[in-house]
Design a protein around this motif. Structure first.
Motif, mmCIF file in Angstrom:
data_model
loop_
_atom_site.group_PDB
_atom_site.id
_atom_site.type_symbol
_atom_site.label_atom_id
_atom_site.label_comp_id
_atom_site.label_asym_id
_atom_site.label_seq_id
_atom_site.Cartn_x
_atom_site.Cartn_y
_atom_site.Cartn_z
ATOM 1 N N ASP A 6 -6.377 4.477 6.711
ATOM 2 C CA ASP A 6 -6.549 5.928 6.710
ATOM 3 C C ASP A 6 -7.774 6.331 5.901
ATOM 4 O O ASP A 6 -8.492 7.267 6.270
ATOM 5 C CB ASP A 6 -5.293 6.611 6.162
ATOM 6 C CG ASP A 6 -4.081 6.363 7.042
ATOM 7 O OD1 ASP A 6 -4.255 6.190 8.267
ATOM 8 O OD2 ASP A 6 -2.955 6.334 6.508
ATOM 9 N N LEU A 7 -8.028 5.625 4.809
ATOM 10 C CA LEU A 7 -9.224 5.875 4.018
ATOM 11 C C LEU A 7 -10.478 5.582 4.833
ATOM 12 O O LEU A 7 -11.426 6.369 4.846
ATOM 13 C CB LEU A 7 -9.208 5.011 2.757
ATOM 14 C CG LEU A 7 -10.439 5.093 1.872
ATOM 15 C CD1 LEU A 7 -10.515 6.438 1.176
ATOM 16 C CD2 LEU A 7 -10.435 3.972 0.851
ATOM 17 N N GLU A 29 0.843 -1.177 0.000
ATOM 18 C CA GLU A 29 0.000 0.000 0.000
ATOM 19 C C GLU A 29 0.884 1.235 0.000
ATOM 20 O O GLU A 29 1.908 1.270 0.673
ATOM 21 C CB GLU A 29 -0.892 0.021 1.237
ATOM 22 C CG GLU A 29 -2.000 -0.983 1.215
ATOM 23 C CD GLU A 29 -2.903 -0.844 2.407
ATOM 24 O OE1 GLU A 29 -4.096 -0.606 2.198
ATOM 25 O OE2 GLU A 29 -2.413 -0.952 3.540
ATOM 26 N N GLN A 72 -3.347 15.813 -0.934
ATOM 27 C CA GLN A 72 -4.362 14.931 -1.522
ATOM 28 C C GLN A 72 -5.200 15.717 -2.531
ATOM 29 O O GLN A 72 -5.597 16.843 -2.274
ATOM 30 C CB GLN A 72 -5.303 14.390 -0.427
ATOM 31 C CG GLN A 72 -4.648 13.506 0.571
ATOM 32 C CD GLN A 72 -4.529 12.061 0.093
ATOM 33 O OE1 GLN A 72 -4.922 11.701 -1.004
ATOM 34 N NE2 GLN A 72 -3.982 11.244 0.956
ATOM 35 N N ASP A 102 2.170 4.964 0.941
ATOM 36 C CA ASP A 102 2.079 5.771 2.153
ATOM 37 C C ASP A 102 1.011 6.833 1.957
ATOM 38 O O ASP A 102 0.813 7.342 0.851
ATOM 39 C CB ASP A 102 3.418 6.442 2.458
ATOM 40 C CG ASP A 102 4.463 5.429 2.899
ATOM 41 O OD1 ASP A 102 4.071 4.374 3.437
ATOM 42 O OD2 ASP A 102 5.660 5.697 2.706
ATOM 43 N N THR A 103 0.345 7.171 3.030
ATOM 44 C CA THR A 103 -0.711 8.167 2.963
ATOM 45 C C THR A 103 -0.105 9.556 2.838
ATOM 46 O O THR A 103 0.741 9.951 3.637
ATOM 47 C CB THR A 103 -1.601 8.088 4.219
ATOM 48 O OG1 THR A 103 -2.126 6.762 4.310
ATOM 49 C CG2 THR A 103 -2.740 9.076 4.134
ATOM 50 N N PHE A 145 -8.177 9.487 -3.275
ATOM 51 C CA PHE A 145 -7.419 9.349 -2.032
ATOM 52 C C PHE A 145 -6.215 8.449 -2.287
ATOM 53 O O PHE A 145 -6.343 7.372 -2.854
ATOM 54 C CB PHE A 145 -8.296 8.755 -0.930
ATOM 55 C CG PHE A 145 -7.623 8.681 0.405
ATOM 56 C CD1 PHE A 145 -7.627 9.762 1.250
ATOM 57 C CD2 PHE A 145 -6.973 7.523 0.815
ATOM 58 C CE1 PHE A 145 -6.998 9.700 2.486
ATOM 59 C CE2 PHE A 145 -6.347 7.446 2.028
ATOM 60 C CZ PHE A 145 -6.358 8.543 2.874
ATOM 61 N N GLY A 201 -3.316 6.475 -0.280
ATOM 62 C CA GLY A 201 -2.839 6.076 1.033
ATOM 63 C C GLY A 201 -3.326 4.708 1.446
ATOM 64 O O GLY A 201 -3.860 3.945 0.643
ATOM 65 N N ARG A 202 -3.126 4.420 2.721
ATOM 66 C CA ARG A 202 -3.478 3.115 3.268
ATOM 67 C C ARG A 202 -4.997 2.990 3.443
ATOM 68 O O ARG A 202 -5.696 3.975 3.648
ATOM 69 C CB ARG A 202 -2.790 2.926 4.615
ATOM 70 C CG ARG A 202 -1.283 2.915 4.501
ATOM 71 C CD ARG A 202 -0.563 2.628 5.816
ATOM 72 N NE ARG A 202 -1.408 2.486 6.963
ATOM 73 C CZ ARG A 202 -1.255 3.182 8.094
ATOM 74 N NH1 ARG A 202 -0.312 4.060 8.224
ATOM 75 N NH2 ARG A 202 -2.057 2.981 9.110
ATOM 76 N N GLU A 203 -5.477 1.762 3.386
ATOM 77 C CA GLU A 203 -6.906 1.498 3.545
ATOM 78 C C GLU A 203 -7.414 1.932 4.925
ATOM 79 O O GLU A 203 -8.539 2.375 5.056
ATOM 80 C CB GLU A 203 -7.215 0.014 3.325
ATOM 81 C CG GLU A 203 -7.195 -0.406 1.879
ATOM 82 C CD GLU A 203 -8.339 0.160 1.061
ATOM 83 O OE1 GLU A 203 -9.482 0.246 1.550
ATOM 84 O OE2 GLU A 203 -8.074 0.529 -0.094
#
Length: 111
Positions: free
Chosen positions: A64-65, A27, A36, A29-30, A58, A60-62
């Motif tokens: 954070d989503l 994944e 964004q 990085d956020t 978006f 990033g990581r799931e």
């Protein structure tokens, strides 16, 4: 988790030294909120005529989503979901989200 589900349909080797490995997709990085580029749109496709507000873009990581999706659903007072880089918010919430996202630091929002 269920590791055996990842191996369904795999042909096994009789070699005793064989090591089974799976490819893990890394994944990204956020990105911080100011970097964004989110897009807000209204969609009715494949939803039985019901409107949903769709937030895409978006990076990033799931986790954070999912956290951002939870926060937005909570602030709008409606349901929805977050997966595959998209956040679905039930109903037409575009005006609320246009004011809410910049207050959370997402300044590069279109829609």
């Amino acid at each position: 988790m269920a590791d055996w589900k990842d191996r369904l349909g795999v042909l096994y080797s009789t070699n005793p030294d064989f090591e089974y490995t799976t490819e893990q997709v890394e994944e990204p990085d956020t990105l911080e909120p100011a970097r964004q580029e989110l897009r807000i749109s209204l969609s009715k496709k494949q939803r039985g005529g019901k409107e949903v507000t769709l937030i895409t873009g978006f990076v990033g990581r799931e986790e954070d989503l999912a956290e951002l999706g939870r926060l937005l659903r909570q602030r709008c007072g409606v349901g929805g979901s977050a997966k595959d880089g998209e956040i679905l918010i039930q109903g037409d919430q575009r005006t609320k989200l246009r004011s809410l996202l910049p207050s959370l630091g997402y300044t590069r929002t279109k829609g």
